[in-house]
Design a protein around this motif. Sequence first.
Motif, PDB file in Angstrom:
ATOM      1  N   TRP A 116       0.843  -1.196   0.000  1.00 25.24           N
ATOM      2  CA  TRP A 116       0.000   0.000   0.000  1.00 25.24           C
ATOM      3  C   TRP A 116       0.871   1.236   0.000  1.00 25.24           C
ATOM      4  O   TRP A 116       1.922   1.274   0.618  1.00 25.24           O
ATOM      5  CB  TRP A 116      -0.875   0.034   1.229  1.00 25.24           C
ATOM      6  CG  TRP A 116      -1.990  -0.954   1.241  1.00 25.24           C
ATOM      7  CD1 TRP A 116      -2.317  -1.848   0.268  1.00 25.24           C
ATOM      8  CD2 TRP A 116      -2.909  -1.163   2.301  1.00 25.24           C
ATOM      9  NE1 TRP A 116      -3.382  -2.590   0.652  1.00 25.24           N
ATOM     10  CE2 TRP A 116      -3.772  -2.196   1.893  1.00 25.24           C
ATOM     11  CE3 TRP A 116      -3.094  -0.592   3.543  1.00 25.24           C
ATOM     12  CZ2 TRP A 116      -4.809  -2.649   2.690  1.00 25.24           C
ATOM     13  CZ3 TRP A 116      -4.120  -1.040   4.336  1.00 25.24           C
ATOM     14  CH2 TRP A 116      -4.965  -2.049   3.909  1.00 25.24           C
ATOM     15  N   GLN A 117       0.409   2.276  -0.663  1.00 30.10           N
ATOM     16  CA  GLN A 117       1.159   3.529  -0.699  1.00 30.10           C
ATOM     17  C   GLN A 117       0.997   4.316   0.598  1.00 30.10           C
ATOM     18  O   GLN A 117       1.783   5.191   0.893  1.00 30.10           O
ATOM     19  CB  GLN A 117       0.726   4.381  -1.888  1.00 30.10           C
ATOM     20  CG  GLN A 117       1.129   3.775  -3.221  1.00 30.10           C
ATOM     21  CD  GLN A 117       2.629   3.597  -3.328  1.00 30.10           C
ATOM     22  OE1 GLN A 117       3.367   4.556  -3.270  1.00 30.10           O
ATOM     23  NE2 GLN A 117       3.081   2.364  -3.446  1.00 30.10           N
ATOM     24  N   GLN A 118      -0.023   3.976   1.380  1.00 29.37           N
ATOM     25  CA  GLN A 118      -0.231   4.661   2.652  1.00 29.37           C
ATOM     26  C   GLN A 118       0.451   3.859   3.755  1.00 29.37           C
ATOM     27  O   GLN A 118       0.243   2.657   3.881  1.00 29.37           O
ATOM     28  CB  GLN A 118      -1.720   4.785   2.957  1.00 29.37           C
ATOM     29  CG  GLN A 118      -2.012   5.504   4.237  1.00 29.37           C
ATOM     30  CD  GLN A 118      -3.505   5.622   4.479  1.00 29.37           C
ATOM     31  OE1 GLN A 118      -4.307   5.203   3.659  1.00 29.37           O
ATOM     32  NE2 GLN A 118      -3.877   6.190   5.610  1.00 29.37           N
TER      33      GLN A 118
END
Length: 95
Positions: A82-84
């Motif tokens: 995930w980019q978060q």
Amino acid sequence: MHRGHILEETNKLGTPLYKIKSYLPVIEAFGFWIALKNATGGQAFPQLCVFDHWDMLPCDPLEPGSGAEQLVMDIRRRKGLWQQITPLFELEDML
């Protein structure tokens, strides 16, 4: 382009050959061989790469827009994560 540090540069007597010892961050090593070949017209090449030490990044990876944050996002994208970044409070029950 690359964030390496040259430690030692020696010339082999009687030849145009140079031997350079340097530190190069692992993340910067991807594509280094191609960049070196293109920059020197194929006349230079890396011979031996060995892990030497760990070092701290000079900025905070949790600070938006910092170089460390961009580096972390590039690694997460490459690994398919995930980019978060998961907040710490969501992981506390796992400790």
